[in-house]
Design an enzyme around this catalytic site. Structure first.
Site, PDB file in Angstrom:
ATOM      1  N   LYS A 193      15.806  38.892  33.647  1.00  0.00           N
ATOM      2  CA  LYS A 193      15.144  39.530  34.758  1.00  0.00           C
ATOM      3  C   LYS A 193      15.417  41.025  34.896  1.00  0.00           C
ATOM      4  O   LYS A 193      16.482  41.260  34.353  1.00  0.00           O
ATOM      5  CB  LYS A 193      15.340  38.672  35.927  1.00  0.00           C
ATOM      6  CG  LYS A 193      16.641  38.690  36.363  1.00  0.00           C
ATOM      7  CD  LYS A 193      16.895  37.695  37.763  1.00  0.00           C
ATOM      8  CE  LYS A 193      18.634  37.780  37.926  1.00  0.00           C
ATOM      9  NZ  LYS A 193      18.811  36.968  39.136  1.00  0.00           N
ATOM     10  N   ARG A 206      19.225  30.540  50.398  1.00  0.00           N
ATOM     11  CA  ARG A 206      18.322  31.402  49.964  1.00  0.00           C
ATOM     12  C   ARG A 206      16.741  30.727  49.890  1.00  0.00           C
ATOM     13  O   ARG A 206      15.900  31.066  50.523  1.00  0.00           O
ATOM     14  CB  ARG A 206      18.791  32.355  48.555  1.00  0.00           C
ATOM     15  CG  ARG A 206      17.853  33.419  48.242  1.00  0.00           C
ATOM     16  CD  ARG A 206      18.550  34.230  47.201  1.00  0.00           C
ATOM     17  NE  ARG A 206      18.872  33.540  45.889  1.00  0.00           N
ATOM     18  CZ  ARG A 206      19.548  33.942  45.057  1.00  0.00           C
ATOM     19  NH1 ARG A 206      19.714  35.290  44.912  1.00  0.00           N
ATOM     20  NH2 ARG A 206      19.511  33.337  43.944  1.00  0.00           N
ATOM     21  N   ARG A 233      22.522  28.695  32.832  1.00  0.00           N
ATOM     22  CA  ARG A 233      22.016  29.979  32.673  1.00  0.00           C
ATOM     23  C   ARG A 233      22.794  31.251  32.558  1.00  0.00           C
ATOM     24  O   ARG A 233      23.508  31.379  33.329  1.00  0.00           O
ATOM     25  CB  ARG A 233      21.235  30.103  33.872  1.00  0.00           C
ATOM     26  CG  ARG A 233      19.963  29.011  34.193  1.00  0.00           C
ATOM     27  CD  ARG A 233      19.403  29.288  35.590  1.00  0.00           C
ATOM     28  NE  ARG A 233      20.229  29.169  36.828  1.00  0.00           N
ATOM     29  CZ  ARG A 233      20.693  28.449  37.462  1.00  0.00           C
ATOM     30  NH1 ARG A 233      20.421  27.054  37.193  1.00  0.00           N
ATOM     31  NH2 ARG A 233      21.416  28.463  38.381  1.00  0.00           N
ATOM     32  N   TYR A 257      26.264  70.700  45.893  1.00  0.00           N
ATOM     33  CA  TYR A 257      25.864  70.697  47.222  1.00  0.00           C
ATOM     34  C   TYR A 257      27.110  70.373  48.468  1.00  0.00           C
ATOM     35  O   TYR A 257      27.922  69.621  48.018  1.00  0.00           O
ATOM     36  CB  TYR A 257      24.774  69.600  47.503  1.00  0.00           C
ATOM     37  CG  TYR A 257      23.489  70.040  46.849  1.00  0.00           C
ATOM     38  CD1 TYR A 257      22.803  70.821  47.292  1.00  0.00           C
ATOM     39  CD2 TYR A 257      23.000  69.131  45.703  1.00  0.00           C
ATOM     40  CE1 TYR A 257      21.579  71.154  46.679  1.00  0.00           C
ATOM     41  CE2 TYR A 257      21.906  69.381  45.080  1.00  0.00           C
ATOM     42  CZ  TYR A 257      21.069  70.399  45.689  1.00  0.00           C
ATOM     43  OH  TYR A 257      19.716  70.355  44.782  1.00  0.00           O
ATOM     44  N   CYS A 313      24.117  65.472  41.664  1.00  0.00           N
ATOM     45  CA  CYS A 313      22.531  65.747  42.156  1.00  0.00           C
ATOM     46  C   CYS A 313      21.674  64.842  41.412  1.00  0.00           C
ATOM     47  O   CYS A 313      22.058  63.946  40.844  1.00  0.00           O
ATOM     48  CB  CYS A 313      22.738  67.268  41.512  1.00  0.00           C
ATOM     49  SG  CYS A 313      23.890  68.495  42.174  1.00  0.00           S
ATOM     50  N   HIS A 363      21.723  26.839  42.436  1.00  0.00           N
ATOM     51  CA  HIS A 363      22.394  28.011  42.204  1.00  0.00           C
ATOM     52  C   HIS A 363      23.609  28.228  43.010  1.00  0.00           C
ATOM     53  O   HIS A 363      23.586  27.751  44.055  1.00  0.00           O
ATOM     54  CB  HIS A 363      21.504  29.163  42.432  1.00  0.00           C
ATOM     55  CG  HIS A 363      21.902  30.479  41.770  1.00  0.00           C
ATOM     56  ND1 HIS A 363      22.254  30.892  40.749  1.00  0.00           N
ATOM     57  CD2 HIS A 363      22.367  31.749  42.525  1.00  0.00           C
ATOM     58  CE1 HIS A 363      22.926  32.092  40.426  1.00  0.00           C
ATOM     59  NE2 HIS A 363      22.920  32.714  41.687  1.00  0.00           N
ATOM     60  N   ASP A 412      19.513  65.586  39.285  1.00  0.00           N
ATOM     61  CA  ASP A 412      19.291  65.545  37.656  1.00  0.00           C
ATOM     62  C   ASP A 412      20.489  66.246  37.209  1.00  0.00           C
ATOM     63  O   ASP A 412      20.193  66.374  35.826  1.00  0.00           O
ATOM     64  CB  ASP A 412      17.928  66.618  37.395  1.00  0.00           C
ATOM     65  CG  ASP A 412      17.007  66.083  38.484  1.00  0.00           C
ATOM     66  OD1 ASP A 412      16.247  64.976  38.418  1.00  0.00           O
ATOM     67  OD2 ASP A 412      16.490  67.007  39.343  1.00  0.00           O
TER      68      ASP A 412
END
Length: 402
Positions: free
Chosen positions: A44, A148, A235, A280, A327, A178, A329
């Site tokens: 997944k 859940r 699993r 920054y 940052c 699970h 990028d």
């Protein structure tokens, strides 16, 4: 295209995925479970960021591989469209709009709601009218402690199983639960879940006289440390990618090899003087003259902002600390102690360079997240290069998906 040309074109950033490591991890996990127990590869979230389709193609020939598990209908259909033929199980809730297609494709669904039984039955009936004679194959999800999704392991849960058996157009192929705490050193909670699940299975058989063919409860941590949980299937999730479920599981039970490495390049080097701020907010201020390098990757690529002022990379086999804030990028590193560092040099963000290594677990601790999250968050701006036998097998670039 030659490897050198490919790397040159992707020098901003790229991830290498070692398919041999993926197979190695599966084979080593298989050695640690019962011979009769087959495995499900959990791929997944695009294979935890590693690439679901290339991994599925690599693993599908394994005789002990039962099939694959995903989280959504779209993930299942992606695998089907790629020609994957072994069973695919959707682990979470599946929305009704996809039922007819999934029944046609024989995708298995986790079921735990009465309305889902009814709607799957209706979808199978509509297909029947179109001349498509297929049942919805389901795995009943049981909640034994995760809180859940899933029916409770009690009388009410047995009533749900009975309804599933009786519903037209439904084939009850599997049942599963699970673990919530199998990755802890103390296994008592997980063992309690196994006992509750086993008692529920016995209750179903006693009440209905039927036995569900495929039973499974073991996740990655269970594969490593809970042999009692070797039922019909297990699993394999995070361990498939060579990563540990937590720092509390034993590291020497199953040998694992990390499958993903992450690379970038130095695009600029400058000298700064004492008192100069970096990035920054100037959260880092030089206390002396320094030589710093800029790396063209940031949190927009999934590289954690939480590594600001804490993380490091490898340059020429040496650790270079991150200076100031990461940052969107770009980010900056200290290369004062690496005089040979130059523009165009490769930077290792995850992986090995010489005798040094940076692991996803290590960066996860530094950034306040954990290895699952780190892997899944490596974004679509990062091309994936898939290698097998040391050679490039294929490249996946995702800019077309933006």
């Amino acid at each position: 295209m030659k490897k050198e040309d490919i790397i040159y074109r992707l020098k901003r950033v790229y991830a290498e995925i070692d398919l041999d490591a993926i197979r190695y991890n599966m084979e080593n996990m298989k050695k640690n479970i019962a011979s009769k127990t087959e495995m499900i590869a959990v791929i997944k979230t695009d294979g935890y960021g590693h690439g679901a389709v290339p991994i599925a193609r690599e693993l599908e020939p394994l005789a002990f591989l039962h099939g694959f598990a995903v989280a959504t209908a779209e993930e299942a259909c992606l695998l089907k469209d790629a020609g994957i033929s072994k069973p695919i199980l959707i682990l979470g809730y599946t929305f009704p709009y996809s039922y007819e297609k999934l029944i046609q494709e024989e995708v298995r669904m986790a079921v735990f709601r009465y309305d889902t039984l009814r709607e799957l039955s209706d979808a199978a009936a509509r297909l029947e009218k179109k001349g498509i004679h297929k049942k919805a194959k389901i795995h009943i999800k049981v909640d034994t402690g995760m809180s859940r999704i899933g029916v409770r392991a009690d009388e009410e849960g047995v009533c749900f199983v009975e309804r599933a058996f009786e519903t037209d157009g439904i084939e009850v192929e599997g049942i599963f639960t699970h673990f919530a705490r199998a990755d802890e050193a103390d296994k008592s909670a997980a063992e309690g879940q196994i006992i509750l699940f086993e008692q529920f299975l016995a209750l179903i058989k006693d009440r209905t006289g039927r036995e569900i063919p495929l039973k499974h409860c073991s996740n990655s941590a269970g594969i490593l440390e809970l042999p009692r949980a070797n039922m019909d299937l297990v699993r394999a999730g995070i361990t498939l990618y060579g990563l540990l479920p937590s720092n509390q599981v034993q590291k020497d039970i199953v040998r694992l090899a990390p499958a993903l490495s992450l690379y970038s390049t130095i695009v600029y080097i400058k000298e700064i003087q004492k008192g100069t701020g970096v990035s920054y907010g100037s959260t880092f201020v030089a206390e002396e003259k320094m030589r710093i390098a800029t790396i063209p990757i940031g949190y927009g690529d999934g590289y954690p902002r939480g590594l600001s002022g804490k993380g490091f990379v490898l340059v020429h086999g040496q650790r270079a600390p991150i200076l100031g804030r990461v940052c969107m990028d770009q980010f900056m590193i200290d290369v004062t102690h690496i005089p040979g560092a130059a523009q165009g040099d490769t930077v290792t963000l995850i992986g090995c360079d010489g005798d040094e290594q940076i692991t996803m677990e290590e960066l996860g601790v530094l950034s306040g997240r954990f290895n699952y999250e780190f892997a899944c968050d490596i974004g679509k701006r990062v091309p994936r290069i898939y290698k097998k036998g040391g050679e490039i097998l294929c490249i996946e670039e995702y800019y077309k998906d933006f």
